[in-house]
Every structure is written in C-alpha cells, then in structure tokens.
Design an enzyme around this catalytic site. Sequence first.
Site, PDB file in Angstrom:
ATOM      1  N   TRP A 147       0.822  -1.230   0.000  1.00 11.36           N
ATOM      2  CA  TRP A 147       0.000   0.000   0.000  1.00 11.36           C
ATOM      3  C   TRP A 147       0.846   1.266   0.000  1.00 11.36           C
ATOM      4  O   TRP A 147       1.881   1.325   0.667  1.00 11.36           O
ATOM      5  CB  TRP A 147      -0.858  -0.021   1.264  1.00 11.36           C
ATOM      6  CG  TRP A 147      -1.392   1.307   1.683  1.00 11.36           C
ATOM      7  CD1 TRP A 147      -0.749   2.262   2.426  1.00 11.36           C
ATOM      8  CD2 TRP A 147      -2.689   1.847   1.397  1.00 11.36           C
ATOM      9  NE1 TRP A 147      -1.568   3.343   2.620  1.00 11.36           N
ATOM     10  CE2 TRP A 147      -2.764   3.116   2.007  1.00 11.36           C
ATOM     11  CE3 TRP A 147      -3.808   1.362   0.695  1.00 11.36           C
ATOM     12  CZ2 TRP A 147      -3.902   3.915   1.934  1.00 11.36           C
ATOM     13  CZ3 TRP A 147      -4.933   2.167   0.627  1.00 11.36           C
ATOM     14  CH2 TRP A 147      -4.980   3.420   1.236  1.00 11.36           C
ATOM     15  N   ASN A 167       0.288   5.687   0.436  1.00  8.72           N
ATOM     16  CA  ASN A 167      -0.499   6.919   0.426  1.00  8.72           C
ATOM     17  C   ASN A 167       0.411   8.122   0.197  1.00  8.72           C
ATOM     18  O   ASN A 167       1.079   8.140  -0.851  1.00  8.72           O
ATOM     19  CB  ASN A 167      -1.514   7.046   1.563  1.00  8.72           C
ATOM     20  CG  ASN A 167      -1.036   6.920   2.981  1.00  8.72           C
ATOM     21  OD1 ASN A 167      -0.592   5.864   3.388  1.00  8.72           O
ATOM     22  ND2 ASN A 167      -1.143   7.959   3.768  1.00  8.72           N
ATOM     23  N   ASP A 168       0.472   9.083   1.078  1.00 10.26           N
ATOM     24  CA  ASP A 168       1.105  10.373   0.748  1.00 10.26           C
ATOM     25  C   ASP A 168       2.533  10.293   0.206  1.00 10.26           C
ATOM     26  O   ASP A 168       3.346   9.536   0.722  1.00 10.26           O
ATOM     27  CB  ASP A 168       1.228  11.243   2.013  1.00 10.26           C
ATOM     28  CG  ASP A 168      -0.012  11.271   2.843  1.00 10.26           C
ATOM     29  OD1 ASP A 168      -1.051  10.780   2.407  1.00 10.26           O
ATOM     30  OD2 ASP A 168       0.065  11.791   3.975  1.00 10.26           O
ATOM     31  N   GLN A 174       4.373   7.189   2.112  1.00  5.71           N
ATOM     32  CA  GLN A 174       3.687   6.457   3.175  1.00  5.71           C
ATOM     33  C   GLN A 174       3.412   5.051   2.645  1.00  5.71           C
ATOM     34  O   GLN A 174       2.786   4.895   1.580  1.00  5.71           O
ATOM     35  CB  GLN A 174       2.379   7.165   3.538  1.00  5.71           C
ATOM     36  CG  GLN A 174       2.590   8.472   4.267  1.00  5.71           C
ATOM     37  CD  GLN A 174       3.050   8.244   5.698  1.00  5.71           C
ATOM     38  OE1 GLN A 174       2.262   7.953   6.583  1.00  5.71           O
ATOM     39  NE2 GLN A 174       4.346   8.374   5.928  1.00  5.71           N
TER      40      GLN A 174
HETATM   41  C1  FRU Z   1      -2.749  12.122   4.980  1.00  3.87           C
HETATM   42  C2  FRU Z   1      -2.290  11.463   6.275  1.00  3.87           C
HETATM   43  C3  FRU Z   1      -1.293  12.331   7.003  1.00  3.87           C
HETATM   44  C4  FRU Z   1      -0.530  11.329   7.811  1.00  3.87           C
HETATM   45  C5  FRU Z   1      -0.499  10.133   6.903  1.00  3.87           C
HETATM   46  C6  FRU Z   1      -0.603   8.806   7.581  1.00  3.87           C
HETATM   47  O1  FRU Z   1      -3.232  11.190   4.056  1.00  3.87           O
HETATM   48  O2  FRU Z   1      -3.408  11.175   7.077  1.00  3.87           O
HETATM   49  O3  FRU Z   1      -1.850  13.363   7.779  1.00  3.87           O
HETATM   50  O4  FRU Z   1       0.743  11.798   8.128  1.00  3.87           O
HETATM   51  O5  FRU Z   1      -1.587  10.267   6.015  1.00  3.87           O
HETATM   52  O6  FRU Z   1      -0.415   7.757   6.688  1.00  3.87           O
END
Ligand code: FRU
Length: 544
Positions: free
Chosen positions: A36, A38-39, A55
């Site tokens: 996975w 994310n950011d 992330q």
């Molecule tokens: C944004 C967020 C950030 C955090 C991260 C955790 O998508 O929620 O605020 O640092 O993802 O994965």
Amino acid sequence: MISKELKKAREYEERETAKIPETDRPVFHFSPRTGWLNDPNGFSFYKGKYHLFYQYHPYSPYWGPMHWGHAVSSDMIKWEYLPAAMAPDTEYDGSGCFSGTAVTLPDGRQLLMYTGCGDSSEDPLRKGRWLQTQCLAVSKEIENGVEFEKYENNPVIKADDLPEDCDPYEFRDPYIWQAADGTYRFLAAAGRTGEIGEDGNYLHEKGTQLILFRSNDCFEWEFDKVLFEDHRRIGVMWECPNFFELDGKQILIASPMDMHAEADEAVGSVRFPQGSNVCCIAGEYDEETETFTPDGGYEPVDIGLDFYAPQVMEAPDGRHIMIGWMQDPKYGNFADARDDLTGPGLQYAVPVEDADGYLHGPEGSHTFGQMTVPRELKYRDGKLYQWPARELCEYRKNRLDYDGVLLKDEERSFEGISGRLIELEVEIAPYEVGAPLYREFTIDFAVDDEHFIRLSYKPARSLITIDRSRSGQCSEITARRSYRAKYSYGSLSLRILIDKWSAEVFVNGGEQVMSLTYYTPPEADGIRFAAEGSVMMDVTAYQL
Ligand code: FRU
C-alpha cells in the site's frame, strides 16, 4: 545497524517485488514497491537525483503501520525502488512513521523530518489515537547505498513544546525549509483541543492551526508562532501543508479533512465535495514578522475524484513540482469500499496475519495506490496552473494527428486512437462563429460494451464533468464531479493522460486538473468522441 522491523520489511519487499509482474503496474505513475501507498513524502532533489519517499505499508494492499518507502529517479517519471527507508521501530514511532519532508543539510547529508506515532492514548475519549511528535532521520552513506539513521534525540518536538490549545494527538506532517537567513523552519498541522461534546468525544470546534517552529541547525527546535488558523470554516485538520514562494506569491497548499460541501450555485455543481480536499491559498508573506496574509479565498487544487496530500518541491532549475497521492483518502483507506476492485494487481485481498502480527497480502501479493504525474506549477492571473512535468514528453511515441474534424450530432472513433496507455491533446471550438453553440461534447475512454469513463463539456454553462459511474465499480464512491471552466464561447483545450487505471485531465493549459482512478478491466480500451450539435475538433494522440 538496522532494526529488525526494517530488516523484515526489506526482506519482504525484496522477495515480493519479484512476484509482481510489471504489467500489473501503472506505466508512468509511481506505485508502491509492494503493498500500500499513500502520501508522497520527502520529495526532493539530492545528490543528482530526484528522491521520492512515501507512506508505505509493504505487507498488504491496505493502510497499516506506516513505513517510508523510497525511490530515486533522474526524470521523475521512471523510478527505481530503493530499500524501505524507515520502519515503525521505536517507542516514539512504533505505531507509524507518518508524513514529512526532506532538506539537505549544510554538511551534505539529507535530513528527513517526519511525524512519529507513539502510544495510543489511554484517555477513553481519544481511543485509538496516537501521540504524535516530530522526529528526524539523517542519511548515512554505506557501501552500495544509503541508510537513514533516526536521530538519537528524537522526538525533537513533543507535546510539552506545543502551545496550550494544540492537541498532541493531532499534530503532524512537518514541512521543512531553510529561510533566507540560513535558519530553518517547519510548519505542521495541529488540531486544537476543543471542549468535550455531548457524545463524550472531543470536539475540534475551534478548527485547525498551522504552527511554525524554528531552528538554527535543524536539530534543536522551538515553537515560533501560529502561522495560520482556521475556525472550522474549512474542515477540521489541515493535513500535509506546503508553503513556498511561486512567481512572486506565497502559496499555501494543504489538505483539510472533513470539509462541508460547498456548492457552486451558478452551475449547480460542487466547488468542494464534502470530506477531504486539497486547497490552495495565495497571499503575501512578510519574512521579518513571519506573517502570512492571504489575498482572498481558498481554491480547490484538483477537481477530479482522486487527489490528496500533494507535496511540492523545488527542482534544481527552479521549477516547483507537485506530486500528489492519486486516491480519494476515504475510499482508499477502507477495505470494504474496495471489495469490487478487479484490475490486475488490485484485487480485493484478505490479508493474513503473521507471527509478528503483521498483516500480509496473500501469495502473489498486490499493490494498491499510485501518485499523480509530477506537475509543474505556475501562478498567473490570480490562479495556480499545473502542467505535466516536461520530462514526460520524452516518452511520447507514434504521434497521430486528426485536424479539423467536424463532429455533427454523431459519435466517432479514430484509427490509431485507442488503448489504456495514451496521451490526448484535444482542441474544440464551435463549428461556425455566430452559429448556435453546440449542446455537448463528450470523450469516452476505457470503453467496451459495458464500461466507459466519460468526460463531457456543456459550453452554455462552460461545465466540464468527469463521470466514472460506468467504470465497473459499484461501491459507494463519488463517481462524478463537475466544474465550471473559464467561459470561452465553446472553445476548450484538454490534455488527457491515460495510464491503465487512471486519467489526469488538464483543462485550458492547466487552469484546472481533474484526476481519477478506475479499475475497469484493462481490455476495455476503446476511445470515442461525440457531439450534440456541431463541433470542430483537432486531436493529437501519442502512445506513452
Ligand atoms: C494524509 C495522512 C497524514 C498522515 C499520513 C498517515 O493522508 O493522514 O496526515 O501523516 O496520512 O499515513
């Protein structure tokens, strides 16, 4: 010495990467090495290469204890995976290494600043929330690579360092930079401790703040001031702030959570849908007094369906480049909303727990999540413009042009214009000046007998709509969004990047962008154009 958690993650990704066929990945959009994503994090240029951290939960295609993945590139398009940079392996970040940014130190080392998620609160009202502190990791050259050593005095900013009404359980995403006088600043999102509501939960009634810290050396930090606050007018928590100068303006780009929907009454559409959004505020920054004065309102950064937590960096040639997580965070995070995914590499997978309590994808693992293409930013005429980084043009192949095509109450496809990996430049205008405006123009892509994604334009109100309701997904996701493009008597210019499971649509030279993902079977590869009324069209297509 690397921790056993990091060693385990690296062994896992090394082993599993080999099982993920290249064909299961998007081609010019970054996807996680395994599991996975994310950011984007620590997006930077360091020692001759672009670096992208992210992330990362390597073990399953779902959000889980956050690691930092790492990749490098010479052009921001083709990335080479490096071993995971950080794992949640200390007392202060054992629940996750959350988002952050990077800066180069005067001695040439690369510094990562991130949020450590430690223990979850014992306070029943904050159940499931982690203590969030700001931490550092510094690069160290090793044979054949680089390691990031967590700083021995982590965390560098903790609950005690916060002003009174900041909630240490909602304090994250440091954005670091070096000020003109050589000292350092970071800006982070901080929720305010509200009163306790009738339901017994904390209310973040007072909204969010972006707070500024300062340091002379990047290691010893102190609270400086509240740079920006919002009294719940725009969501509750301004995640992932970016703060930089662009073409003579100071720009704040952040990702507020839980916004109320805002309508655009004039077109009967939304300006912001409810939930998480990305906003841009332009203004002036007085460095002396560290005061940010917004010029006016807040604008959406991407009006598609999947865009969040972008990060902006300055390239060595001075361009400001933004890369975003191309996913609606609500949809991405909840496993059950993804039950009906069908694309290769994206199937719904029931994770299995291993002896150490890590959730793994099943054998032949899958990945989930991708970034947008890197986008060059400009600020012109009171607006943020975005355009695919010019490096992408190097990948164009087999140019095809269809110029001066008249579409008159008909639907057409064109020889050579099809596929799920293609770039289209489309210019349309009314057939005759003075003739009645056409009613609607549409482009459908990812088309087969059952499916299509539709981009449509209604010139009378200058309304542009992206619609994935026929993409094959039936979970409760937002499927459609409209926006009012600049009125131009029926003329419109589009640049559309299609990469297997996503599209990014740049409207009128980048005055707006609509990004979306879809998991339509890859065999659905038709593209068709249609008009109600008479439209003159020029199309250029490139295979990518
Ligand atoms: C944004 C967020 C950030 C955090 C991260 C955790 O998508 O929620 O605020 O640092 O993802 O994965």
